[in-house]
Design a protein around this motif. Sequence first.
Motif, mmCIF file in Angstrom:
data_model
loop_
_atom_site.group_PDB
_atom_site.id
_atom_site.type_symbol
_atom_site.label_atom_id
_atom_site.label_comp_id
_atom_site.label_asym_id
_atom_site.label_seq_id
_atom_site.Cartn_x
_atom_site.Cartn_y
_atom_site.Cartn_z
ATOM 1 N N PHE A 191 0.843 -1.192 0.000
ATOM 2 C CA PHE A 191 0.000 0.000 0.000
ATOM 3 C C PHE A 191 0.876 1.240 0.000
ATOM 4 C CE2 PHE A 191 -2.858 -3.014 2.167
ATOM 5 C CZ PHE A 191 -3.982 -2.849 1.396
ATOM 6 N N SER A 192 0.409 2.264 -0.638
ATOM 7 C CA SER A 192 1.067 3.554 -0.514
ATOM 8 C C SER A 192 0.694 4.117 0.848
ATOM 9 C CB SER A 192 0.611 4.505 -1.618
ATOM 10 O OG SER A 192 -0.722 4.912 -1.394
ATOM 11 N N LEU A 193 1.389 5.130 1.278
ATOM 12 C CA LEU A 193 1.092 5.745 2.573
ATOM 13 C C LEU A 193 -0.341 6.260 2.604
ATOM 14 C CD1 LEU A 193 1.992 6.618 5.349
ATOM 15 C CD2 LEU A 193 2.945 8.688 4.339
ATOM 16 N N LYS A 194 -0.772 6.882 1.514
ATOM 17 C CA LYS A 194 -2.133 7.420 1.464
ATOM 18 C C LYS A 194 -3.163 6.293 1.584
ATOM 19 C CE LYS A 194 -5.330 10.133 -1.246
ATOM 20 N NZ LYS A 194 -5.608 10.799 -2.495
ATOM 21 N N GLU A 195 -2.951 5.193 0.868
ATOM 22 C CA GLU A 195 -3.882 4.065 0.943
ATOM 23 C C GLU A 195 -3.914 3.470 2.341
ATOM 24 O OE1 GLU A 195 -2.056 1.850 -2.187
ATOM 25 O OE2 GLU A 195 -3.644 2.359 -3.627
ATOM 26 N N ARG A 196 -2.738 3.370 2.968
ATOM 27 C CA ARG A 196 -2.687 2.842 4.342
ATOM 28 C C ARG A 196 -3.435 3.770 5.296
ATOM 29 N NH1 ARG A 196 2.086 -0.427 6.758
ATOM 30 N NH2 ARG A 196 2.107 -2.112 5.251
ATOM 31 N N LEU A 197 -3.248 5.068 5.124
ATOM 32 C CA LEU A 197 -3.925 6.026 5.983
ATOM 33 C C LEU A 197 -5.437 5.929 5.805
ATOM 34 C CD1 LEU A 197 -3.806 8.286 8.033
ATOM 35 C CD2 LEU A 197 -3.476 9.894 6.156
ATOM 36 N N GLU A 198 -5.888 5.839 4.560
ATOM 37 C CA GLU A 198 -7.327 5.710 4.293
ATOM 38 C C GLU A 198 -7.890 4.450 4.957
ATOM 39 O OE1 GLU A 198 -9.426 7.765 2.603
ATOM 40 O OE2 GLU A 198 -7.844 9.222 2.194
ATOM 41 N N GLN A 199 -7.166 3.344 4.813
ATOM 42 C CA GLN A 199 -7.629 2.091 5.398
ATOM 43 C C GLN A 199 -7.620 2.176 6.931
ATOM 44 O OE1 GLN A 199 -5.380 -1.365 4.274
ATOM 45 N NE2 GLN A 199 -7.027 -2.748 4.805
ATOM 46 N N ALA A 200 -6.585 2.778 7.489
ATOM 47 C CA ALA A 200 -6.501 2.917 8.943
ATOM 48 C C ALA A 200 -7.613 3.819 9.476
ATOM 49 C CB ALA A 200 -5.129 3.465 9.330
ATOM 50 N N LEU A 201 -7.911 4.916 8.768
ATOM 51 C CA LEU A 201 -8.989 5.811 9.190
ATOM 52 C C LEU A 201 -10.326 5.084 9.267
ATOM 53 C CD1 LEU A 201 -8.212 9.132 7.301
ATOM 54 C CD2 LEU A 201 -8.426 8.862 9.775
ATOM 55 N N LYS A 202 -10.561 4.175 8.336
ATOM 56 C CA LYS A 202 -11.817 3.428 8.324
ATOM 57 C C LYS A 202 -11.959 2.534 9.545
ATOM 58 C CE LYS A 202 -12.303 3.309 3.314
ATOM 59 N NZ LYS A 202 -12.249 2.478 2.106
ATOM 60 N N GLN A 203 -10.848 2.182 10.165
ATOM 61 C CA GLN A 203 -10.893 1.281 11.309
ATOM 62 C C GLN A 203 -11.072 2.001 12.642
ATOM 63 O OE1 GLN A 203 -7.997 -1.898 11.351
ATOM 64 N NE2 GLN A 203 -7.691 -1.684 9.162
ATOM 65 N N LEU A 204 -10.972 3.316 12.631
ATOM 66 C CA LEU A 204 -11.145 4.079 13.866
ATOM 67 C C LEU A 204 -12.615 4.171 14.254
ATOM 68 C CD1 LEU A 204 -8.765 7.139 13.332
ATOM 69 C CD2 LEU A 204 -8.353 5.139 14.749
#
Length: 173
Positions: free
Chosen positions: A106-119
Amino acid sequence: MLLRYFVFLDNMSPAEYNKCVELYADAIFRFIYKQIGNKENAQDIVQDTFEKAWNNRNEFHFSSIKSLLFTIAYRKMIDFIRKNKPYTFIEEWKKIDKPIDDTYTFSLKERLEQALKQLPEIQKTVVLLRDYEGYSYQEIAQITELNETQVKVYIFRARKQLKQLIGQLSDVI
């Protein structure tokens, strides 16, 4: 943005109101879209936000229109989530314990998007308002109806969780 309202707000001219829509509609849309992930629903919430502001114009003081609009949008978004996405906080916390799927790069942006969804929703909300929209702690407290200490705690916890979910920057690069 599709929204255009040619109406008067107290002492505001149509040009001033249109300027208000131009200045804030896109930011509100981005905020809501990041939260719910559906373009059409986000547009509906933005439209409902401006409609509510118009319908209750006699109750509002428009010197701080930006905070007011974000507050209305936030509340409408919470109503939408409660109505269309029932969940329990236990389910949200169980999701947090799961690490991001590392089977793909994952790119950093994709990882951030995925992580945000888990909050949890409240943590996601305060982080987006602070880090994406640039609101102060006081403004976020006003929008979310929390006190400043709660806002700071939620932001701290969210950032800590995001760091854990994203992993080391060297893993991403």
